[in-house]
Design a protein around this motif. Structure first.
Motif, PDB file in Angstrom:
ATOM      1  N   LEU A  64       4.216  -9.521 -12.933  1.00  0.00           N
ATOM      2  CA  LEU A  64       4.318  -9.336 -14.345  1.00  0.00           C
ATOM      3  C   LEU A  64       4.751  -7.645 -14.966  1.00  0.00           C
ATOM      4  O   LEU A  64       5.533  -7.764 -15.999  1.00  0.00           O
ATOM      5  CB  LEU A  64       3.211  -9.721 -15.064  1.00  0.00           C
ATOM      6  CG  LEU A  64       2.870 -11.320 -14.928  1.00  0.00           C
ATOM      7  CD1 LEU A  64       1.589 -11.690 -15.502  1.00  0.00           C
ATOM      8  CD2 LEU A  64       3.961 -12.336 -16.043  1.00  0.00           C
ATOM      9  N   SER A  65       4.019  -6.795 -14.164  1.00  0.00           N
ATOM     10  CA  SER A  65       4.572  -5.646 -14.527  1.00  0.00           C
ATOM     11  C   SER A  65       5.996  -5.131 -14.381  1.00  0.00           C
ATOM     12  O   SER A  65       6.689  -4.494 -15.236  1.00  0.00           O
ATOM     13  CB  SER A  65       3.615  -4.382 -13.858  1.00  0.00           C
ATOM     14  OG  SER A  65       2.484  -4.726 -13.884  1.00  0.00           O
ATOM     15  N   GLN A  66       6.590  -5.901 -13.081  1.00  0.00           N
ATOM     16  CA  GLN A  66       7.655  -5.445 -12.719  1.00  0.00           C
ATOM     17  C   GLN A  66       8.947  -6.209 -13.794  1.00  0.00           C
ATOM     18  O   GLN A  66       9.813  -5.691 -14.345  1.00  0.00           O
ATOM     19  CB  GLN A  66       8.113  -6.124 -11.379  1.00  0.00           C
ATOM     20  CG  GLN A  66       7.508  -5.219 -10.381  1.00  0.00           C
ATOM     21  CD  GLN A  66       7.406  -5.687  -8.945  1.00  0.00           C
ATOM     22  OE1 GLN A  66       7.236  -7.239  -9.015  1.00  0.00           O
ATOM     23  NE2 GLN A  66       7.210  -5.010  -7.895  1.00  0.00           N
ATOM     24  N   GLN A  67       8.405  -7.335 -14.040  1.00  0.00           N
ATOM     25  CA  GLN A  67       9.245  -8.214 -15.282  1.00  0.00           C
ATOM     26  C   GLN A  67       9.177  -7.608 -16.468  1.00  0.00           C
ATOM     27  O   GLN A  67      10.279  -7.452 -17.207  1.00  0.00           O
ATOM     28  CB  GLN A  67       8.611  -9.605 -15.436  1.00  0.00           C
ATOM     29  CG  GLN A  67       9.549 -10.779 -15.880  1.00  0.00           C
ATOM     30  CD  GLN A  67      10.800 -10.854 -15.046  1.00  0.00           C
ATOM     31  OE1 GLN A  67      10.638 -10.628 -13.742  1.00  0.00           O
ATOM     32  NE2 GLN A  67      11.956 -11.317 -15.710  1.00  0.00           N
ATOM     33  N   LYS A 154      -1.688  -1.180   0.772  1.00  0.00           N
ATOM     34  CA  LYS A 154      -0.557  -0.063   1.122  1.00  0.00           C
ATOM     35  C   LYS A 154      -0.486   1.290   0.345  1.00  0.00           C
ATOM     36  O   LYS A 154      -0.261   2.130   1.102  1.00  0.00           O
ATOM     37  CB  LYS A 154       0.537  -0.924   0.839  1.00  0.00           C
ATOM     38  CG  LYS A 154       2.008  -0.321   0.972  1.00  0.00           C
ATOM     39  CD  LYS A 154       3.136  -1.332   0.809  1.00  0.00           C
ATOM     40  CE  LYS A 154       4.462  -0.597   0.987  1.00  0.00           C
ATOM     41  NZ  LYS A 154       5.570  -1.006   0.382  1.00  0.00           N
ATOM     42  N   ILE A 155      -1.286   1.176  -0.808  1.00  0.00           N
ATOM     43  CA  ILE A 155      -1.201   2.300  -1.756  1.00  0.00           C
ATOM     44  C   ILE A 155      -2.262   3.277  -1.274  1.00  0.00           C
ATOM     45  O   ILE A 155      -2.077   4.583  -1.204  1.00  0.00           O
ATOM     46  CB  ILE A 155      -1.111   2.042  -3.093  1.00  0.00           C
ATOM     47  CG1 ILE A 155       0.223   1.275  -3.431  1.00  0.00           C
ATOM     48  CG2 ILE A 155      -1.487   3.395  -3.960  1.00  0.00           C
ATOM     49  CD1 ILE A 155       0.372   0.739  -4.930  1.00  0.00           C
ATOM     50  N   LYS A 319       1.909   6.097 -18.029  1.00  0.00           N
ATOM     51  CA  LYS A 319       3.314   5.575 -17.268  1.00  0.00           C
ATOM     52  C   LYS A 319       3.417   6.332 -15.925  1.00  0.00           C
ATOM     53  O   LYS A 319       4.053   5.652 -14.916  1.00  0.00           O
ATOM     54  CB  LYS A 319       4.425   6.106 -18.157  1.00  0.00           C
ATOM     55  CG  LYS A 319       5.726   5.205 -17.668  1.00  0.00           C
ATOM     56  CD  LYS A 319       6.822   5.857 -18.452  1.00  0.00           C
ATOM     57  CE  LYS A 319       7.500   4.964 -19.607  1.00  0.00           C
ATOM     58  NZ  LYS A 319       8.179   5.250 -20.349  1.00  0.00           N
ATOM     59  N   ILE A 320       3.113   7.413 -15.575  1.00  0.00           N
ATOM     60  CA  ILE A 320       3.039   8.203 -14.493  1.00  0.00           C
ATOM     61  C   ILE A 320       2.484   7.455 -13.313  1.00  0.00           C
ATOM     62  O   ILE A 320       3.225   7.046 -12.238  1.00  0.00           O
ATOM     63  CB  ILE A 320       2.735   9.596 -14.355  1.00  0.00           C
ATOM     64  CG1 ILE A 320       3.586  10.442 -15.583  1.00  0.00           C
ATOM     65  CG2 ILE A 320       2.746  10.404 -13.151  1.00  0.00           C
ATOM     66  CD1 ILE A 320       2.995  11.785 -16.163  1.00  0.00           C
ATOM     67  N   PRO A 321       1.530   7.136 -13.328  1.00  0.00           N
ATOM     68  CA  PRO A 321       0.532   6.746 -12.167  1.00  0.00           C
ATOM     69  C   PRO A 321       1.177   4.941 -12.134  1.00  0.00           C
ATOM     70  O   PRO A 321       1.213   4.441 -10.892  1.00  0.00           O
ATOM     71  CB  PRO A 321      -1.031   6.399 -12.522  1.00  0.00           C
ATOM     72  CG  PRO A 321      -0.800   6.962 -13.897  1.00  0.00           C
ATOM     73  CD  PRO A 321       0.143   7.406 -14.272  1.00  0.00           C
ATOM     74  N   GLU A 327       7.077   2.247  -7.411  1.00  0.00           N
ATOM     75  CA  GLU A 327       7.816   2.848  -6.428  1.00  0.00           C
ATOM     76  C   GLU A 327       7.033   2.570  -5.045  1.00  0.00           C
ATOM     77  O   GLU A 327       7.786   2.433  -3.951  1.00  0.00           O
ATOM     78  CB  GLU A 327       8.028   4.634  -6.540  1.00  0.00           C
ATOM     79  CG  GLU A 327       8.879   5.034  -7.648  1.00  0.00           C
ATOM     80  CD  GLU A 327       8.462   6.376  -7.809  1.00  0.00           C
ATOM     81  OE1 GLU A 327       7.730   7.033  -7.141  1.00  0.00           O
ATOM     82  OE2 GLU A 327       8.860   6.573  -8.938  1.00  0.00           O
ATOM     83  N   LEU A 328       5.827   2.622  -4.757  1.00  0.00           N
ATOM     84  CA  LEU A 328       5.153   2.571  -3.529  1.00  0.00           C
ATOM     85  C   LEU A 328       4.960   1.059  -3.286  1.00  0.00           C
ATOM     86  O   LEU A 328       4.631   0.875  -2.122  1.00  0.00           O
ATOM     87  CB  LEU A 328       3.782   3.170  -3.678  1.00  0.00           C
ATOM     88  CG  LEU A 328       3.596   4.562  -3.581  1.00  0.00           C
ATOM     89  CD1 LEU A 328       2.168   4.866  -3.990  1.00  0.00           C
ATOM     90  CD2 LEU A 328       4.119   5.335  -2.169  1.00  0.00           C
ATOM     91  N   SER A 329       5.338   0.193  -4.093  1.00  0.00           N
ATOM     92  CA  SER A 329       5.142  -1.381  -4.105  1.00  0.00           C
ATOM     93  C   SER A 329       6.657  -1.839  -3.383  1.00  0.00           C
ATOM     94  O   SER A 329       6.754  -2.924  -2.818  1.00  0.00           O
ATOM     95  CB  SER A 329       5.123  -1.963  -5.222  1.00  0.00           C
ATOM     96  OG  SER A 329       3.918  -1.618  -5.908  1.00  0.00           O
ATOM     97  N   ILE A 330       7.737  -1.171  -3.345  1.00  0.00           N
ATOM     98  CA  ILE A 330       9.053  -1.665  -2.614  1.00  0.00           C
ATOM     99  C   ILE A 330       8.919  -2.006  -1.199  1.00  0.00           C
ATOM    100  O   ILE A 330       8.273  -1.052  -0.591  1.00  0.00           O
ATOM    101  CB  ILE A 330      10.016  -0.586  -3.206  1.00  0.00           C
ATOM    102  CG1 ILE A 330      10.180  -0.495  -4.621  1.00  0.00           C
ATOM    103  CG2 ILE A 330      11.465  -0.993  -2.771  1.00  0.00           C
ATOM    104  CD1 ILE A 330      10.942   0.875  -4.999  1.00  0.00           C
TER     105      ILE A 330
END
Ligand code: 13P
Ligand code: SF4
Length: 330
Positions: A64-67, A154-155, A319-321, A327-330
């Motif tokens: 949902l965040s990506q969307q 992963k993060i 927004k930064i974190p 970026e780390l989820s790709i």
């Protein structure tokens, strides 16, 4: 002024409270309003089946965040809980983000205020702060990176092993990550009021009654529940697991809304909601998620209220974190 009238109604109720004529075809009206206003409906898996079916995009917190970030709609109607609407606003601040009901909080997000969290951070000056997305925009602004249940391991693993870490606000998810990664993250003492209510004893009884059953759980559950789970994952991971599994029976320890998608994807399979300690409480339903109704969705789209408003400096800091997480989820 009309706007003031709605402002007062929202202040009083948390949502626009206006009588709707009985013969209103809400599904059709919502479709028309969406088209006329260039709006998109983003819905979380925990909302009711009816609302899931009229969402344009349904997903877990990460999807949902990506969307929300990539949508070109002018208005985002976020049907979930407030921290999700806030995340959408942070990621796409020029859009108007509206929600059906501003009372849709979250026990995890409410466990940490900016003041108490700042005081906590002072105790661990050399620690980096990893926050679960289920927290307020203010807590996000105080964090180094955000995670969801889909990408948390992963993060966390992206930090050097010797980097001390704080994990907030979910102690159960934090405990689970510590157990998988061998880290010793300092945990904030928050919990999800749905996922901390499952009864180990009743789950074990069910497993005896259904010898072929597969028990799946969300990592927000307590450790004694996770210890007996055959599979642990975010809502999306659970959904994909049941679709691919050869088994036909599952006990599901997460909010009941997800069962609708499981049943839709796998009509021949049986899904048993994991029993809670108190069988009379309807604990498998998140009472915040269930504040969303089709009537409130219609009124929110009609009046473009209630709107998620955040201070520009909070948006900039939070927004930064969140972007780091994406970026780390790709
Ligand atoms: P996910 O959507 O990441 O699975 O998290 C579940 C949740 O608790 C949302 O409030
Ligand atoms: Fe928050 Fe739990 Fe409800 Fe998710 S299910 S919104 S974590 S209270």
């Amino acid at each position: 002024m009309l706007k003031d009238k709605y402002y007062n109604l929202i202040k009083e109720h948390g949502f626009v409270n206006e009588p709707i004529p009985n013969n209103t075809d809400l599904i059709q009206e919502i479709a028309l309003l969406k088209y006329a206003k260039n709006a998109v409906i983003l819905g979380h898996y925990y909302i009711t089946a009816e609302l899931q079916d009229i969402s344009d995009f349904l997903g877990d917190s990460l999807a949902l965040s990506q969307q929300a970030k990539k949508t070109d709609a002018e208005i985002i109607l976020f049907v979930g809980v407030n921290f999700m609407g806030e995340t959408a606003k942070i990621l796409n601040p020029t859009k108007k983000v509206i929600v059906p009901d501003l009372n849709a909080g979250c026990s995890l997000a409410e466990s940490a205020t900016a003041e108490t969290f700042e005081a906590f951070k002072v105790l661990y000056p050399d620690h980096k702060v990893i926050s679960y997305i289920n927290c307020s925009a203010e807590i996000k602004a105080l964090s180094d990176v955000i995670v969801t249940s889909s990408n948390a391991i992963k993060i966390v693993e992206s930090f050097p092993k010797n980097q001390p870490l704080i994990f907030a606000p979910d102690k159960n998810l934090g405990n689970y990550i510590n157990s998988v990664t061998g880290r010793k993250m300092v945990l904030w003492n928050g919990a999800c009021m749905v996922h901390e209510k499952y009864s180990l004893e009743k789950i074990l009884k069910l497993m005896v009654q259904h010898p072929d059953v597969v028990f799946i759980a969300h990592p927000e559950c307590e450790s004694q529940i996770l210890m007996v789970a055959d599979f642990i994952g975010s809502t999306t991971a659970l959904l994909s697991f049941v679709s691919k599994s050869d088994s036909n029976e599952f006990i599901v320890a997460t909010e009941s809304g997800i069962l609708h998608q499981m049943q839709k994807k796998c009509p021949g399979k049986m899904f048993i909601p994991a029993p809670s300690i108190d069988s009379t409480c309807g604990c498998n339903d998140c009472s915040y998620m269930k504040l969303n109704t089709i009537q409130k969705m219609y009124l929110a789209l009609k009046h473009e209220q209630p709107e998620i408003i955040l201070k520009p400096e909070i948006i900039e800091k939070a927004k930064i974190p969140i972007l780091r997480m994406l970026e780390l989820s790709i």
